[in-house]
Design a protein around this motif. Structure first.
Motif, PDB file in Angstrom:
ATOM      1  N   VAL A 115       0.471   3.677   1.484  1.00 42.07           N
ATOM      2  CA  VAL A 115       1.479   2.673   1.158  1.00 42.07           C
ATOM      3  C   VAL A 115       2.443   3.305   0.167  1.00 42.07           C
ATOM      4  O   VAL A 115       2.022   3.826  -0.880  1.00 42.07           O
ATOM      5  CB  VAL A 115       0.843   1.410   0.549  1.00 42.07           C
ATOM      6  CG1 VAL A 115       1.893   0.339   0.319  1.00 42.07           C
ATOM      7  CG2 VAL A 115      -0.270   0.892   1.445  1.00 42.07           C
ATOM      8  N   TYR A 129      -1.780  -6.133   2.042  1.00 38.65           N
ATOM      9  CA  TYR A 129      -0.460  -6.188   1.428  1.00 38.65           C
ATOM     10  C   TYR A 129       0.200  -7.516   1.757  1.00 38.65           C
ATOM     11  O   TYR A 129       0.231  -7.944   2.917  1.00 38.65           O
ATOM     12  CB  TYR A 129       0.417  -5.043   1.930  1.00 38.65           C
ATOM     13  CG  TYR A 129       1.824  -5.098   1.388  1.00 38.65           C
ATOM     14  CD1 TYR A 129       2.085  -4.723   0.076  1.00 38.65           C
ATOM     15  CD2 TYR A 129       2.872  -5.541   2.187  1.00 38.65           C
ATOM     16  CE1 TYR A 129       3.362  -4.786  -0.433  1.00 38.65           C
ATOM     17  CE2 TYR A 129       4.163  -5.606   1.684  1.00 38.65           C
ATOM     18  CZ  TYR A 129       4.407  -5.231   0.374  1.00 38.65           C
ATOM     19  OH  TYR A 129       5.683  -5.301  -0.137  1.00 38.65           O
ATOM     20  N   ASN A 131       3.573  -9.329   1.963  1.00 35.59           N
ATOM     21  CA  ASN A 131       4.985  -8.981   2.060  1.00 35.59           C
ATOM     22  C   ASN A 131       5.857  -9.921   1.238  1.00 35.59           C
ATOM     23  O   ASN A 131       6.959  -9.557   0.821  1.00 35.59           O
ATOM     24  CB  ASN A 131       5.418  -9.008   3.526  1.00 35.59           C
ATOM     25  CG  ASN A 131       6.802  -8.408   3.715  1.00 35.59           C
ATOM     26  OD1 ASN A 131       7.199  -7.510   2.983  1.00 35.59           O
ATOM     27  ND2 ASN A 131       7.539  -8.909   4.698  1.00 35.59           N
ATOM     28  N   VAL A 136      -0.658  -5.769  -3.630  1.00 31.47           N
ATOM     29  CA  VAL A 136      -1.443  -4.807  -2.853  1.00 31.47           C
ATOM     30  C   VAL A 136      -2.868  -4.820  -3.374  1.00 31.47           C
ATOM     31  O   VAL A 136      -3.099  -4.742  -4.588  1.00 31.47           O
ATOM     32  CB  VAL A 136      -0.863  -3.384  -2.960  1.00 31.47           C
ATOM     33  CG1 VAL A 136      -1.789  -2.377  -2.276  1.00 31.47           C
ATOM     34  CG2 VAL A 136       0.512  -3.313  -2.333  1.00 31.47           C
ATOM     35  N   TYR A 160       4.113  -4.486  -6.362  1.00 35.46           N
ATOM     36  CA  TYR A 160       5.260  -3.590  -6.256  1.00 35.46           C
ATOM     37  C   TYR A 160       6.511  -4.160  -6.926  1.00 35.46           C
ATOM     38  O   TYR A 160       7.465  -3.421  -7.169  1.00 35.46           O
ATOM     39  CB  TYR A 160       5.559  -3.298  -4.779  1.00 35.46           C
ATOM     40  CG  TYR A 160       4.808  -2.092  -4.261  1.00 35.46           C
ATOM     41  CD1 TYR A 160       5.316  -0.817  -4.447  1.00 35.46           C
ATOM     42  CD2 TYR A 160       3.602  -2.229  -3.596  1.00 35.46           C
ATOM     43  CE1 TYR A 160       4.641   0.295  -3.976  1.00 35.46           C
ATOM     44  CE2 TYR A 160       2.915  -1.129  -3.118  1.00 35.46           C
ATOM     45  CZ  TYR A 160       3.440   0.138  -3.317  1.00 35.46           C
ATOM     46  OH  TYR A 160       2.764   1.243  -2.858  1.00 35.46           O
TER      47      TYR A 160
END
Length: 839
Positions: A115, A129, A131, A136, A160
């Motif tokens: 990733v 994950y 979106n 994560v 992220y």
């Protein structure tokens, strides 16, 4: 803590094998520094489980190139989807794996999962994950990388968007240390709380590549801000996992600079006149290119010393260092002479107060316009202070002090120099001071006049203000005005003639005019305000005869060695100096006397063929060089400048040898021999001696030699001088040549081992072998200085201990220095501070 599979071990080796720098582990090289700093303040011991270090650090250095390629470059199946972490996000997350499935906004990937959003890379067996949120969850054998930050662990929860997350059972690797050593850190848990902040639980650090490390650090909690500061709680320094030092709390800077502020470890020594000495110091960084060392020395028999040292780098090539040391004497220890009747003698029973101060400057500054400025200052308030409180024997016994500021610029064949300086020489209870303030000089090296005229021109010109004073106790024996003006001009022409039949003749002629605003009364030896203009001519002829050479062969006809004989003769005439006694002696410009002399000699050189650096191509090497030289004086009085019965040092009698020989009238100088033998690249020997052909005796010699082969090195030097008895003299005249004196000193040093690996040790000793004083009274042979060094260097640490002892007659002193180096972290010890910082 859970067990680890072989693949996880491979992942951790992969993380460790990557060589690029890391920002995440900057704090590692500083971690040990604050630990040893705090140990000065804390000495409690408390148990703590060492399992984190022993469990994970199992041969972390190894080759893992194939595993790295399989994990990060060539996955078996490449199914790729693009997941964007929220609207408006600038980065897109790419997921690559063997198998993937989507459940709404959630992507589940398994099998060699990678990733990445271009900045952060996560490798794991299974990744979940989201979106929409950017969360994560990486499970299995996990690898994390962000801008050089590399970790492995069991499980990673990361976002992220916020760049925050948690890693369970992490192991981190970094080679971003001052010496490039690989550092390994384990923990139970690492929380990434921001872009540059981390919290660690049960952390362990080491650079030792073994299951049970030689040294390690463990801490219950650690809070880190990258490139700023780290705070640790309940930390232990361990040796073979055995707690050695406990630190309840510490805080230290972890910026990119290699240096950090803090207290240095104390050191101690002993002295026959100062008693037990304790050295304490504090080191303060001042930005990236400057620092300050403040220190205190306590002498149990004398008093207290205070000092500082400042260092800075003004640019890549320039530097400045200065410092001072002040001693308050007789605050501690005895204050009166033992068994002295104070009621009768009063203050005469008091021990002398030898306290004082010293100051030094060592600086070099390069300017863009080509100028170079240099400062070299080393002064003390009194010679007694320097003898007692200097930190090494050379400083203690040196009779000189200096304060010099120098400015230089060279361009084409010209050179400009400006000097502001003062020099003091201590001789018994006398002090001789000379000063140049200022001294401005411009010179030109030999330059061909023209292509048609085979002559070379050079000159020197100087405008100076000089001063000289001579004192005995509190009385002035000689004192010049504050500034005596001196103007000097010296042009010279050299005519290299064409060789004839192998003979080469090179004459040169120069004139010199020197103006003095004051002069010396040779009878009263007092300065008078009368001008002196000194003019003289210096004529020199250098004759080189053709060299004689012969190649000697072995019985089988192969070349053995080549012998070359090179004779030379040089004639010199200096005329016009008829008032030598009226000249103020300040420096070498003034100590020039008339002479009419011829110097002759011969060099014997022996050459052999040896293997070159490539081990195959033979090259010519000089095996032995023997040169004999002597001077003949047509005028043994040197125009009346020679004073019989005392040492005379003037040009040109000081050009043949480092030892004075002009104490009596003589037509020939001692025979000077210089020899150098180098049978192999690792072995050499040197001999320098002077043989007196008038009094038929050896005056002095110096023998040196050494060998350096593999792990072993050895060198020695033997310095010997003797008094020459003057024969054919009446009883009311001299018995000994006043330029000779007894001396017999032997120096030897040896070293074995490799300081970078394994055990090593060595010693250096200087011994005075004289059995008589200058007066002829008997004396015992004594050693002057002894330094022993021993140590052991391992793969991840080293220890060095040095013992220094010196005996200068008035002072017998010893001290112990040590240095403990943890590779990748730094060096700690006592070798870098004393009464003047070693550089």
């Amino acid at each position: 803590m859970t067990a680890f599979s072989p693949r996880l071990q491979e992942l951790r080796r992969v993380a460790r094998d990557v060589k690029s720098p890391t920002d995440f582990m900057l704090y590692l090289r500083h971690f040990l520094a604050f630990s040893l700093f705090i140990v000065v303040c804390f000495a409690r011991a408390q148990a703590q489980q060492p399992e984190t270090t022993e469990k994970k650090v199992e041969n972390p250095i190894g080759a893992a190139e194939e595993q790295r390629k399989s994990l990060r470059q060539t996955p078996p199946t490449k199914l790729t989807i693009i997941a964007q972490p929220g609207a408006g996000a600038e980065r897109k997350v790419e997921i690559t794996s063997e198998k993937q499935q989507e459940e709404g906004n959630v992507v589940i990937a398994t099998g060699n999962v990678q990733v990445s959003d271009g900045e952060i890379l996560i490798i794991a067996d299974r990744v979940t994950y989201n979106n929409n949120t950017g969360d994560v969850l990486a499970e299995g054998e996990v690898y994390f990388e962000q801008q050089g930050q590399r970790l492995t662990g069991d499980l990673i929860e990361f976002n992220y968007k916020t760049r925050r997350g948690t890693i369970r059972n992490p192991t981190a690797f970094t080679s971003r240390t001052p010496d490039g050593t690989m550092i390994v850190v384990d923990a139970k848990r690492a929380d990434k709380t921001g872009s540059d902040t981390y919290n660690l639980d049960s952390a362990a650090l080491t650079a030792c590549q073994e299951k049970v490390p030689k040294w390690s650090f463990t801490a219950k909690r650690a809070r880190i801000r990258l490139d700023h500061r780290v705070k640790v709680y309940n930390a232990f320094f361990r040796i073979k996992n055995i707690p050695a030092l406990y630190l309840p709390y510490a805080s230290i800077s972890i910026s990119k600079k290699d240096r950090s502020s803090g207290f240095l470890l104390p050191s101690s020594g002993s002295s026959s006149i100062k008693g037990r000495t304790v050295h304490l110091a504090y080191f303060q960084t001042l930005g990236r290119s400057a620092d300050l060392l403040v220190r205190t020395d306590v002498f149990s028999k004398r008093g207290v010393g205070l000092g500082f040292d400042f260092r800075a780098r003004t640019d890549e090539n320039s530097r400045i260092a200065f410092g001072s040391f002040l001693v308050f004497d007789r605050l501690l220890g005895p204050k009166y002479l033992p068994n002295c009747d104070r009621a009768t003698l009063g203050d005469q029973c008091k021990l002398p107060d030898q306290g004082g101060s010293s100051f030094y400057v060592d600086a070099v500054q390069y300017f863009k316009n080509g100028f170079v400025a240099v400062a070299d200052v080393n002064i003390t308030s009194s010679f007694d202070f320097r003898q007692v409180f200097s930190d090494n024997i050379l400083t203690a016994i040196s009779p000189e002090e200096r304060s010099i500021f120098y400015l230089n610029k060279n361009w084409r064949s010209f050179s400009f120099n400006a000097l502001f300086g003062e020099q003091s020489v201590f001789v018994a209870n006398s002090i001789v001071k000379t000063r140049q303030l200022p001294s401005i000089e411009i010179s030109q090296r030999s330059t061909k006049v023209s292509e048609k005229f085979p002559a070379y021109f050079s000159f020197g010109a100087a405008l100076e203000g000089v001063r000289r004073s001579e004192t005995s106790a509190d009385r002035f024996d000689l004192k010049t005005p504050s500034i005596v003006q001196r103007l000097d001009l010296a042009p010279r022409l050299t005519f290299p003639l064409k060789s004839f039949a192998g003979f080469t003749l090179t004459p040169s002629v120069g004139v010199r005019s020197t103006f003095y605003s004051d002069s010396l009364d040779p009878v009263a030896r007092q300065v008078v305000g009368q001008n002196l203009l000194r003019n003289y001519v210096d004529f020199d002829v250098d004759l080189r005869a053709p060299a004689l050479a012969k190649v000697f062969h072995r019985r089988d006809g192969t070349p053995w060695f080549k012998h070359v004989i090179e004779p030379f003769v040089e004639y010199r005439r200096i005329a016009g100096i008829d008032e030598f006694d009226r000249t103020l002696p300040v420096d070498e410009r003034d100590l020039i006397a008339e002479t009419n002399e011829i110097e002759y000699g011969v060099s014997n050189r022996f050459f052999v063929k040896r293997k070159g650096t490539d081990g195959a191509t033979p090259q010519t090497h000089e095996l032995l060089d023997i040169t004999l030289t002597q001077k003949y004086f047509f005028d043994p009085t040197f125009g009346g400048a020679l004073r019989e019965g005392q040492r005379n040092q003037f040009f040109p009698v000081n050009t043949l040898s480092g030892f004075a020989f002009a104490g009596v009238k003589r037509d020939v100088s001692p025979l000077n021999l210089k020899a150098r033998l180098r049978p192999t690249q690792a072995l050499f020997a040197d001999v320098r001696l002077n043989y007196d052909t008038r009094f038929h005796g050896l005056r002095d010699f110096i023998v040196g030699g050494g060998i350096s082969k593999g792990l072993f090195s050895f060198s020695q030097s033997w310095y010997y001088t003797r008094r020459i008895e003057v024969d054919k003299f009446s009883p009311d005249q001299l018995r000994y040549d006043p330029t000779t004196f007894p001396g017999n000193q032997f120096d030897v040093s040896a070293f074995v081992g490799n300081p970078a690996r394994g055990p090593y040790g060595g010693f250096a000793i200087s011994y005075d072998l004289r059995d008589r004083f200058f007066t002829g009274a008997p004396r015992e042979r004594v050693f002057i200085n002894l330094t022993t060094t021993t140590g052991w260097a391992w793969d991840c640490c080293s220890l060095n201990v040095q013992h220094v002892t010196f005996n200068a007659g008035f002072r017998n002193e010893s001290r112990i220095l040590f240095a403990f180096t943890l590779k990748g972290i730094g060096t700690f010890g006592t070798e870098n501070f004393g009464q003047r910082r070693r550089r």
